[in-house]
Design an enzyme around this catalytic site. Structure first.
Site, PDB file in Angstrom:
ATOM      1  N   HIS A 298      39.621  40.550  28.313  1.00  0.00           N
ATOM      2  CA  HIS A 298      39.514  41.921  28.798  1.00  0.00           C
ATOM      3  C   HIS A 298      38.820  42.760  27.729  1.00  0.00           C
ATOM      4  CE1 HIS A 298      43.081  40.141  30.699  1.00  0.00           C
ATOM      5  NE2 HIS A 298      42.710  40.842  31.761  1.00  0.00           N
TER       6      HIS A 298
ATOM      7  N   HIS B 272      41.710  45.505  37.596  1.00  0.00           N
ATOM      8  CA  HIS B 272      41.319  45.870  36.241  1.00  0.00           C
ATOM      9  C   HIS B 272      40.073  45.098  35.815  1.00  0.00           C
ATOM     10  CE1 HIS B 272      44.079  42.462  35.741  1.00  0.00           C
ATOM     11  NE2 HIS B 272      43.402  42.173  34.634  1.00  0.00           N
TER      12      HIS B 272
ATOM     13  N   HIS C 141      49.781  42.131  34.171  1.00  0.00           N
ATOM     14  CA  HIS C 141      49.813  40.929  35.001  1.00  0.00           C
ATOM     15  C   HIS C 141      51.228  40.675  35.517  1.00  0.00           C
ATOM     16  CE1 HIS C 141      46.156  40.430  32.562  1.00  0.00           C
ATOM     17  NE2 HIS C 141      45.653  40.004  33.702  1.00  0.00           N
TER      18      HIS C 141
END
Length: 178
Positions: free
Chosen positions: A71, A34, A27
């Site tokens: 994530h 992603h 980031h």
């Protein structure tokens, strides 16, 4: 924790995995596309959990958002990643994880210049109890009526993460668990 760095799955524009990168380095002002996920957690009464991002967060500190995001690790099923992240970020067990917006994707730039660039399927889940969030992730939390959240985001979008507004706009039908 194992001490291993957390990796995110990098994606081609068509969503095909093309590699991995340490989450801590991804980031930036030039964030590669992603894989991520968002989850909207509901309680047994049908209220949705909203969280205010911790003030120490690198992006969108102090804004209200959906219940949590994260994530998946490489080859980790979304349901497993969601359960892991709910426990880590919110101290919360969740069940009945279901896709709500499987094709959600967004790119947003924070006031600091940091970019979120994610293919980010959105899920719903049911909470088992109330959260006990990690201080480094969540400053505040609240259970709210879904339509009250829609109204608040519409009236004061600057107080909420951009992806929450976009997710609510994309939501078809009643805002409730899928």
């Amino acid at each position: 924790m194992t001490g291993k760095p957390e990796n995110v799955v990098l994606l081609a524009d068509d969503g095909t995995p093309v590699g991995l990168a340490p989450k801590a380095t991804v980031h930036t002002t030039d964030t590669p596309l992603h894989l991520a996920f968002s989850c909207h957690v509901f309680d047994e009464r049908g209220r949705v959990l909203v969280t205010r991002r911790a003030l120490g967060k690198a992006t969108w500190p102090g804004v209200w958002s959906n219940s949590f995001c994260g994530h998946p690790a490489p080859d980790e099923p979304f349901e497993q990643a969601i359960a892991r992240r709910a426990e880590r970020e919110l101290g919360l067990r969740v069940r009945d994880v279901r896709p709500a917006l499987p094709d959600f994707r967004y790119r947003a730039v924070d006031a600091s210049g940091i970019v979120e660039n994610e293919i980010c399927p959105v899920f719903t889940a049911i909470a088992e109890g109330d959260p006990e969030p990690a201080d480094d992730e969540v400053a505040e939390w609240a259970w709210v009526e879904p339509e009250a959240l829609r109204s608040a985001v519409g009236a004061t979008p600057f107080a909420y993460s951009p992806w929450l507004g976009w997710q609510l706009e994309a939501w078809q039908g009643e805002y409730r668990p899928a």
